[in-house]
Design an enzyme around this catalytic site. Structure first.
Site, short mmCIF file in Angstrom:
data_model
loop_
_atom_site.label_atom_id
_atom_site.label_comp_id
_atom_site.label_asym_id
_atom_site.label_seq_id
_atom_site.Cartn_x
_atom_site.Cartn_y
_atom_site.Cartn_z
N HIS A 1 0.83 -1.21 0.00
CA HIS A 1 0.00 0.00 0.00
C HIS A 1 0.86 1.25 0.00
O HIS A 1 2.05 1.22 0.33
CB HIS A 1 -0.91 0.02 1.23
CG HIS A 1 -0.21 0.39 2.50
ND1 HIS A 1 -0.21 1.68 3.00
CD2 HIS A 1 0.52 -0.34 3.38
CE1 HIS A 1 0.48 1.72 4.13
NE2 HIS A 1 0.94 0.50 4.39
N CYS A 2 0.22 2.38 -0.36
CA CYS A 2 0.85 3.70 -0.20
C CYS A 2 -0.14 4.57 0.57
O CYS A 2 -0.78 4.09 1.51
CB CYS A 2 1.25 4.28 -1.55
SG CYS A 2 -0.08 4.36 -2.76
N THR A 3 -0.30 5.82 0.21
CA THR A 3 -1.26 6.69 0.89
C THR A 3 -2.59 6.70 0.15
O THR A 3 -3.62 6.31 0.67
CB THR A 3 -0.70 8.11 1.05
OG1 THR A 3 0.38 8.09 1.98
CG2 THR A 3 -1.77 9.07 1.58
#
Length: 303
Positions: A189-191
């Site tokens: 995941h990222c933001t």
């Protein structure tokens, strides 16, 4: 210096959730009506189809949480237990963490910068049920908003293509860590859950032999699944203020807010033209044959 400035600007832009209606209104000047701007944004989103529903993991505190279940690769469908892609995990509930454990997740790969992790700590990192690794895919850890430049690439697709060259050590670290996880499901995941996450997903799906049309679709529906993601981060507030002060930055960033299909299409064209596809790219950055084979096993594409 130009590349460093552009790179910093991209890091800031791609750390954001989807721009708010107000942000879009500012960015798309002369459109000044917030509701109208929101309608413009929503109308361009690619909608999921019935087959996409089986891939969604409904969580209370994270958005765009999906598996690759059933996507057709060269040697068959990708199993649901292979991967989970998602967005910021700083709002997970206890029930969410239990749901991810029940889905088989054993490794959490956080693609964000140290700044992003500090602002919204990954709540799986402190849970003993999950191994955790953070690799900033942008290759930077601290983003100084005061140094943000007004020059951006023409599109997100162009930015994604740049990453293939600029972030090779980070890509290598991510894929080697995935290959080392022999059991369980790998979450990444990222933001915003669409750009850094989308590129890793695109490379994995291309490695599996998923059709280009299906890879583009899998990317493009992220905007739909991110519509309810909160926009109240401290960094988001700072960037909205910068947009008010410099409308040109806002107009360019508006083009980075969604998941237009052409962004992933551009990335895949460059990936194949420059490297012959994901497998060629992984070999070129130092991922071994044995590691690539293990990635294919995870993807259900051994043989």
């Amino acid at each position: 210096m130009y590349l460093r400035r552009t790179y910093l600007a991209l890091a800031i832009a791609l750390s954001l959730p989807m721009l708010t209606g107000a942000g879009l209104a500012l960015a798309r000047s002369p459109v000044t009506d917030t509701a109208a701007a929101s309608t413009i944004a929503a109308s361009t989103n690619v909608q999921p189809v019935a087959a996409d529903a089986q891939r969604v993991i409904p969580l209370q505190g994270a958005w765009n949480t999906r598996t690759f279940a059933g996507l057709q690769g060269t040697h068959g469908p990708i199993p649901a237990s292979a991967f989970v892609r998602t967005s910021d995990l700083g709002r997970l509930t206890a029930a969410d963490r239990d749901a991810l454990a029940a889905a088989g997740v054993t490794l959490d790969i956080d693609l964000r910068t140290a700044d992003e992790q500090a602002q919204s700590p990954d709540l799986l990192a402190a849970d003993a049920r999950f191994a955790y690794q953070r690799t900033s895919l942008m290759g930077t850890e601290k983003m100084d908003l005061q140094k943000m430049m007004t020059t951006f690439p023409d599109s997100l697709g162009a930015a994604y293509v740049q990453w293939l060259d600029h972030s090779q050590p980070q890509f290598k670290q991510v894929f080697q860590r995935i290959a080392a996880e022999r059991d369980g499901t790998v979450l990444f995941h990222c933001t915003a859950g669409k750009d850094r996450t989308g590129i890793i997903a695109g490379l994995l799906l291309d490695l599996a032999g998923v059709s280009r049309a299906d890879i583009v679709h899998n990317y493009a529906i992220s905007a739909h699944y991110l519509e309810g993601q909160p926009k109240d981060s401290a960094m988001n507030a700072q960037i909205m203020e910068l947009i008010k002060q410099n409308p040109e930055i806002g107009r360019k960033m508006a083009g980075m807010a969604g998941t237009a299909p052409e962004n992933m299409a551009m990335f895949l064209v460059a990936l194949h033209q420059q490297y012959g596809g994901a497998e060629g790219y992984l070999k070129s950055i130092g991922v071994s044959e044995a590691e690539i084979d293990q990635l294919k096993v995870r993807l259900g594409q051994a043989g």
